[in-house]
Design a protein around this motif. Sequence first.
Motif, short mmCIF file in Angstrom:
data_model
loop_
_atom_site.label_atom_id
_atom_site.label_comp_id
_atom_site.label_asym_id
_atom_site.label_seq_id
_atom_site.Cartn_x
_atom_site.Cartn_y
_atom_site.Cartn_z
N ARG A 123 52.02 31.83 38.73
CA ARG A 123 51.52 32.90 39.59
C ARG A 123 50.93 34.03 38.73
O ARG A 123 49.88 34.58 39.05
CB ARG A 123 52.65 33.44 40.47
N ALA A 124 51.61 34.33 37.62
CA ALA A 124 51.10 35.40 36.73
C ALA A 124 49.76 34.99 36.12
O ALA A 124 48.83 35.80 36.06
CB ALA A 124 52.13 35.69 35.63
N VAL A 125 49.66 33.72 35.70
CA VAL A 125 48.40 33.26 35.11
C VAL A 125 47.28 33.35 36.15
O VAL A 125 46.19 33.87 35.88
CB VAL A 125 48.53 31.80 34.61
N ARG A 126 47.57 32.83 37.35
CA ARG A 126 46.55 32.84 38.40
C ARG A 126 46.10 34.26 38.71
O ARG A 126 44.91 34.55 38.80
CB ARG A 126 47.07 32.17 39.67
N PHE A 127 47.07 35.16 38.86
CA PHE A 127 46.71 36.53 39.22
C PHE A 127 45.92 37.20 38.10
O PHE A 127 44.96 37.92 38.36
CB PHE A 127 47.97 37.35 39.55
N THR A 128 46.31 36.95 36.86
CA THR A 128 45.58 37.53 35.72
C THR A 128 44.11 37.13 35.77
O THR A 128 43.21 37.98 35.67
CB THR A 128 46.20 37.03 34.39
N ALA B 81 51.50 40.72 42.43
CA ALA B 81 50.49 41.39 41.62
C ALA B 81 51.00 41.65 40.21
O ALA B 81 51.13 42.77 39.77
CB ALA B 81 50.05 42.69 42.28
N THR B 82 51.33 40.54 39.52
CA THR B 82 51.81 40.68 38.14
C THR B 82 50.91 39.87 37.22
O THR B 82 50.65 38.71 37.48
CB THR B 82 53.25 40.17 38.02
#
Lengths: 230, 540
Positions: free
Chosen positions: B63-68, B231-232
């Motif tokens: 999720r962090a990778v995708r959001f970044t 949103a991380t």
Amino acid sequence: MIRIDHLFIALDDWQMTVSLTVKAGSFCALIGPSGAGKSTILNAIAGFLPHGSGQIFIDGQDMAPLAPADRPVSMLFQDHNLFNHMTVAQNVALGINPTLKLNKQQWQKVHDALDQVELSGMAERLPRALSGGQRQRASLARAILRERPVLLLDEPFAALGPALRKDMLKLVSTLAEKNGQTIIMVTHHPEDARLAADQTALVQDGAIAQVGPSETFFANPTEALKAYMG
Amino acid sequence: MIRQANHKAFANGIPALFAFLAPLTLVVASIGALWSMAAPTLGETSSVGSALSSLFSDVYVMRAVRFTLMQAALSAILSALLAIPLARALATRNFPGKAAILSLFGAPFILPVIVAILGLLAIWGKNGPMHTLATGIGISGFSIYGLPGILLAHVFFNLPLATRILLQGWLAIPAEQWRLAAQLGMSSKAIARHIEWPMLKERLPGVLAIIFLLCATSFTVVLALGGGPKATTIELAIYQAIRYDFDLERAALLACLQIILCAGLAVISRLITQDHDTGESLGGAIHRSDRTSRASRWVDWSVIILALAFLAMPLMAAFLRGVNGLIMNPFDAAALLPAALRSIAVAMGACLVMGLISLPLAQLSIHLKGKTRRLVELPGFAIMVAPPIALGAGLFILLHQHIPIDRLALPLTSLLNGLQAVPFALILLTPAMGQIKRDYGKQIQQLGMNSKTAIRLVHWPLMRKPIGLSLGITAALSIGDLGVIALFGSPTAPTLPLYLYQQMGAYHMDQAYGSGLILTLVAFAFFLIFDKGLAGRDKN
């Protein structure tokens, strides 16, 4: 006397081999198309290009082991002869001591040199407040102070108008004669060679195509010189 | 063959070697520590395939990778799209104060990020005018927290950058082309296709790449406006793993991912970015015959005014609320002064690190030719590849067992901030040194100046301007830093930005705005001290 004996220089895919002798106290002009190697010869004499030993002699001394500052040579370039952030006097003073630590008598010599090139009132100005001709006269003042037997001129007057160029040539010749200096000058203007040089050489494709006393040089042109003069 | 007298003013071997090896060693050691920590979590099997599959099944990480990637892509596209009409309008219209406005476009670079966020909060936050406006016209539920706020802040920071690059592009189109277009009676559409699009096609990839890279590693914006599970970014997730969970394996894993991502992005951006003239000629306007109608003038002016409002309103709000905060609240010197001193100390350390590494590297690069010259780019590349939080995580893992980390907080912040400034400094210093060598190298040799004399008489007078600017930027960036210090800092001994962030966290917003104003003043003061003070009277 300057004796260049089979000077060989290779830069990337370009190379030159040159032999040339210039008598002490005389004025030699190098003419020829751009890229022929005229400036390269001067850079080699001044020590800005690596070359082998036994190729360049000044008054019998081999130049190869000497660093640029130790050679009996002063060179004037087309631009950047003066440091733009130093005053004219400071720039000239570098010729006496590159650390700019001068005593009173030495500063007096700086002002005398400026007098000789008719820049007496300009000592405290920055170079950008001078005209092109004045800037080159200031460089000349520094060359005078360095008291080196050989003066190399790499088109220092190329950006000046015809009348001014003639004046500068006259000034250089007079000063050199007075100080017994030998001059080699690169120029794009054959008439400069006719006017000031005792000896003229045509440099073409990394070699000397024709050389001789200026009068006979232009009177008896080879095919190469005819092609160059058009 | 004689050795060519080589003139080396700043680098006499040892400084150059240090400057070359120190960043590389640091980055390599940090990556080594991260990898040895992360590798075991990727499963016992040594096969890369199974390691990757176990990685991709980690919901939190993915999720962090995708959001970044998503927020960076959206930020880059939005900034570039908005910059196109703005740059075109600025290129076409001339008005008094244009030069001042364009130099103001450089301000977000040295403005502390957290202060800009305070300004954005004042305008777009819950009680801000834009929020009220949105609710007034029936748009409810707009919140500055989460993705919209992150995009807003990233566009705020990067729109000026994108605009400057594209504006240079417009001004670099030869005047003859515009005259030709007028002579041929080309319409706006034809001009766009034949003159403007070729220029944009050349510059947009570079613009998108650099903004993407900046936003993919953005930390403070996401810390302040994002942070929830939705949103991380990777950068923030590393911080959370270390500070909240003390889960070093996860932090190391995330940091490795971040470094791989950055390496890929840096290579891509190096490949698609073309070197443009970095000349700062942003003055003047182009004369085009197709945009003289009243309507097109209206469009251009609206674009310029809207953009200025978007950029200036948060700054003004931050300033006014800062003044108000300082007046309304007693000045807490006991907390603010030590915090400010810590920030200044960190900045001075960062300046030292930057100078010790950038100057010899710049000197080295102009003395090398051909392929070896590219080698000198390696330390700068290593710094780009390892963003501060990822690099910091590596150092944390290396050091935390041997020494209490918060005792090292300030030196580490200096070190990492100084390193971050090196690529910027090299852009300023290398061309300046190259020019000295080109213009005066032969004179220095012919006159027989030794290194000490050459530095005193030539290099220092001519380099003090770019050196002053590099130091100014380094000091301002590092005084405003809320990345590394958040990772390492102790809440009881905060720097100024960290103190401000603590005030925000405690909902003491008035005090926070007051501290923000002080922080901005300190950052700008140090920028000016170096940039104007060191550069001295301009003799050239």
